[in-house]
Design a protein around this motif. Structure first.
Motif, short mmCIF file in Angstrom:
data_model
loop_
_atom_site.label_atom_id
_atom_site.label_comp_id
_atom_site.label_asym_id
_atom_site.label_seq_id
_atom_site.Cartn_x
_atom_site.Cartn_y
_atom_site.Cartn_z
N GLY A 29 0.81 -1.21 0.00
CA GLY A 29 0.00 0.00 0.00
C GLY A 29 0.84 1.26 0.00
O GLY A 29 0.60 2.20 -0.78
N THR A 30 1.85 1.30 0.87
CA THR A 30 2.72 2.47 0.93
C THR A 30 3.48 2.65 -0.37
O THR A 30 3.65 3.77 -0.87
N ALA A 66 13.47 2.60 1.10
CA ALA A 66 13.70 2.78 2.53
C ALA A 66 12.47 3.33 3.24
O ALA A 66 12.10 2.89 4.34
N LEU A 67 11.83 4.30 2.62
CA LEU A 67 10.65 4.92 3.24
C LEU A 67 9.50 3.93 3.35
O LEU A 67 8.78 3.90 4.36
N ALA A 68 9.30 3.10 2.33
CA ALA A 68 8.23 2.10 2.37
C ALA A 68 8.48 1.07 3.47
O ALA A 68 7.58 0.70 4.22
N VAL A 69 9.72 0.63 3.58
CA VAL A 69 10.05 -0.36 4.62
C VAL A 69 9.95 0.26 6.01
O VAL A 69 9.42 -0.35 6.94
N GLY A 70 10.44 1.49 6.15
CA GLY A 70 10.35 2.16 7.45
C GLY A 70 8.91 2.33 7.90
O GLY A 70 8.59 2.10 9.07
N ALA A 71 8.03 2.71 6.98
CA ALA A 71 6.62 2.88 7.32
C ALA A 71 6.00 1.55 7.74
O ALA A 71 5.20 1.48 8.67
N ALA A 72 6.38 0.47 7.05
CA ALA A 72 5.84 -0.84 7.37
C ALA A 72 6.31 -1.31 8.75
O ALA A 72 5.53 -1.88 9.52
N LEU A 73 7.56 -1.08 9.07
CA LEU A 73 8.07 -1.47 10.39
C LEU A 73 7.35 -0.69 11.49
O LEU A 73 7.00 -1.25 12.54
N SER A 74 7.15 0.60 11.27
CA SER A 74 6.44 1.41 12.26
C SER A 74 5.02 0.89 12.47
O SER A 74 4.53 0.81 13.60
N ALA A 75 4.36 0.51 11.37
CA ALA A 75 3.01 -0.04 11.48
C ALA A 75 2.99 -1.36 12.23
O ALA A 75 1.98 -1.73 12.84
N GLU A 76 4.12 -2.07 12.21
CA GLU A 76 4.25 -3.33 12.93
C GLU A 76 4.66 -3.12 14.38
O GLU A 76 4.91 -4.08 15.12
#
Length: 305
Positions: A29-30, A66-76
Motif C-alpha cells: 500500500g505504501t 527505505a521509506l516504504a520499509v520504514g513505514a511498514a516497520l512502524s506499522a508493525e
C-alpha cells in the motif's frame, strides 16, 4: 534495547527490488502511494536492469524503498531510537526519522541526482577496496589523483575520481597489495572534490524543504554527529556530496549512543554486514535476510524486548 535503522546508498539496488515490496502486504500500500512521487515510471524503471543503476533513477528509488520499509516497520510496532544513512541513504534517513515528509525526500533525491549529474566529469566513477590498511589506501589514492569517498573500516574504503585513474589504482592494489577491488555501478565520483559545484545548489534545495523539528536524531556521514536541527541537516547533507563519509565512525557513534540492534531497510544487506564486522557482539540484519516484513518485524520485536 535500542534500534538504529540503516538506510543504504547506491549499489544495493536490483531490478526485482520493488517487485518484492509490491508483493508484501506490509509494504504494497505504501509503495503504491509513494511510487508516483518518485517518477511516473518508477516501478518500470526499477525493474529495468539498464536504468535502475543510472544515478537519476537510483537515488529516488533507493529512498522510496527505505521509506516504504520504514513505514511498514512502524506499522508493525517497531520503533527506532536512531537513524543513519549511507550516501543518499542519509537523505532517506531524515524521512525515516520524521524530519521530512516522504514527498519532500523523494523530490530532494531527484534534485540531488540532478545536481551531481550536472557537474560530474565524464568517465568518472567509484571503486571499493578491501584488504589494505586505510592509511595505505589513502596514500595510494592521493598518488593516483583520486579521493577517498567513504571510509568503511580499518581496511575497507570506497574511492572516487576519473575512471582511468581508478582502473590504474585497482591494478596496483590487486597486483601489488593483494587487495579485493570492485568497480561500483555508479557513474559519478560521489563524496569527492569533483562534486563541489553541486553542494550549493543542493543546499538551496534542502533549505526550501518543509523540515520538522523534534524528530529522531540522524547521524551525519561527514562527522558522525547526531543531527536534529534543520539548519545542521542542510549543511551536512549538502557538504557530503564533496566530502569523505566516515561510515566506520558513524557505526561507532551509534553504539556509543546506546544502539544494541542494527537493521538495514534497503534492498541489500551490505550495511548490516559492515555493522556486524565493526561490532560483532551486536545483532545486525537486513530486510533482505527475511522472507517478509512481518518476519523481520517479529525478529526485531524479540531483539528489542
Amino acid at each position: 534495547m535500542a534500534l538504529c535503522l540503516l538506510s543504504p546508498g547506491q549499489g544495493s539496488q536490483s531490478p526485482d527490488m520493488l517487485a518484492r515490496l509490491a508483493a508484501d502486504p506490509a509494504t504494497a500500500g505504501t509503495l503504491a502511494t509513494l511510487a508516483p512521487l518518485a517518477g511516473d515510471e518508477a516501478l518500470r524503471v526499477a525493474a529495468d536492469p539498464a536504468r535502475c543503476f543510472a544515478n537519476r533513477h537510483a537515488q529516488p528509488l533507493l529512498c522510496l524503498y527505505a521509506l516504504a520499509v520504514g513505514a511498514a516497520l512502524s506499522a508493525e510496532g517497531v520503533e527506532a531510537a536512531l537513524v543513519a544513512g549511507y550516501s543518499v541513504g542519509e537523505l532517506a534517513a531524515y524521512g525515516l526519522a520524521g524530519a521530512l515528509p516522504a514527498a519532500a525526500v523523494l523530490r530532494a533525491a531527484a534534485a540531488r541526482a540532478q545536481a551531481m549529474d550536472d557537474c560530474a566529469p565524464a568517465d568518472s566513477g567509484m571503486l571499493a577496496v578491501r584488504g589494505v590498511a586505510i592509511g595505505e589506501i589513502e596514500a595510494l589514492a592521493a598518488a593516483h589523483g583520486v579521493d577517498v569517498a567513504i571510509c568503511n573500516g580499518d581496511e575497507h574504503a570506497v574511492l572516487a575520481g576519473p575512471q582511468c585513474a581508478l582502473d590504474a589504482l585497482a591494478t596496483t592494489l590487486a597486483a601489488q597489495r593483494g587487495a579485493h577491488v570492485v568497480s561500483l555501478p555508479i557513474g559519478v565520483p560521489a563524496h569527492s572534490r569533483w562534486l563541489q559545484p553541486a553542494v550549493a545548489p543542493f543546499a538551496a534545495t534542502l533549505a526550501a524543504l518543509p523540515w520538522q523539528r523534534g524528530a529522531l536524531p540522524v547521524l551525519a556521514g561527514v562527522s558522525a554527529e547526531p543531527v536534529r536541527a534543520p539548519e545542521r541537516a542542510v549543511e551536512t547533507l549538502s557538504r557530503q556530496l564533496a566530502a569523505t563519509i566516515d561510515w566506520a565512525r558513524v557505526l561507532d557513534v551509534a553504539v556509543e549512543m546506546g544502539t544494541t540492534v542494527f537493521f538495514e531497510v534497503g534492498p541489500g544487506n551490505a550495511l548490516a554486514r559492515m555493522a556486524r564486522e565493526r561490532h560483532p557482539g551486536l545483532p545486525a540484519r537486513a530486510l533482505a535476510d527475511f522472507a517478509s516484513v512481518a518476519g523481520a518485524a517479529a525478529w526485531l520485536r524479540r531483539q528489542l524486548a
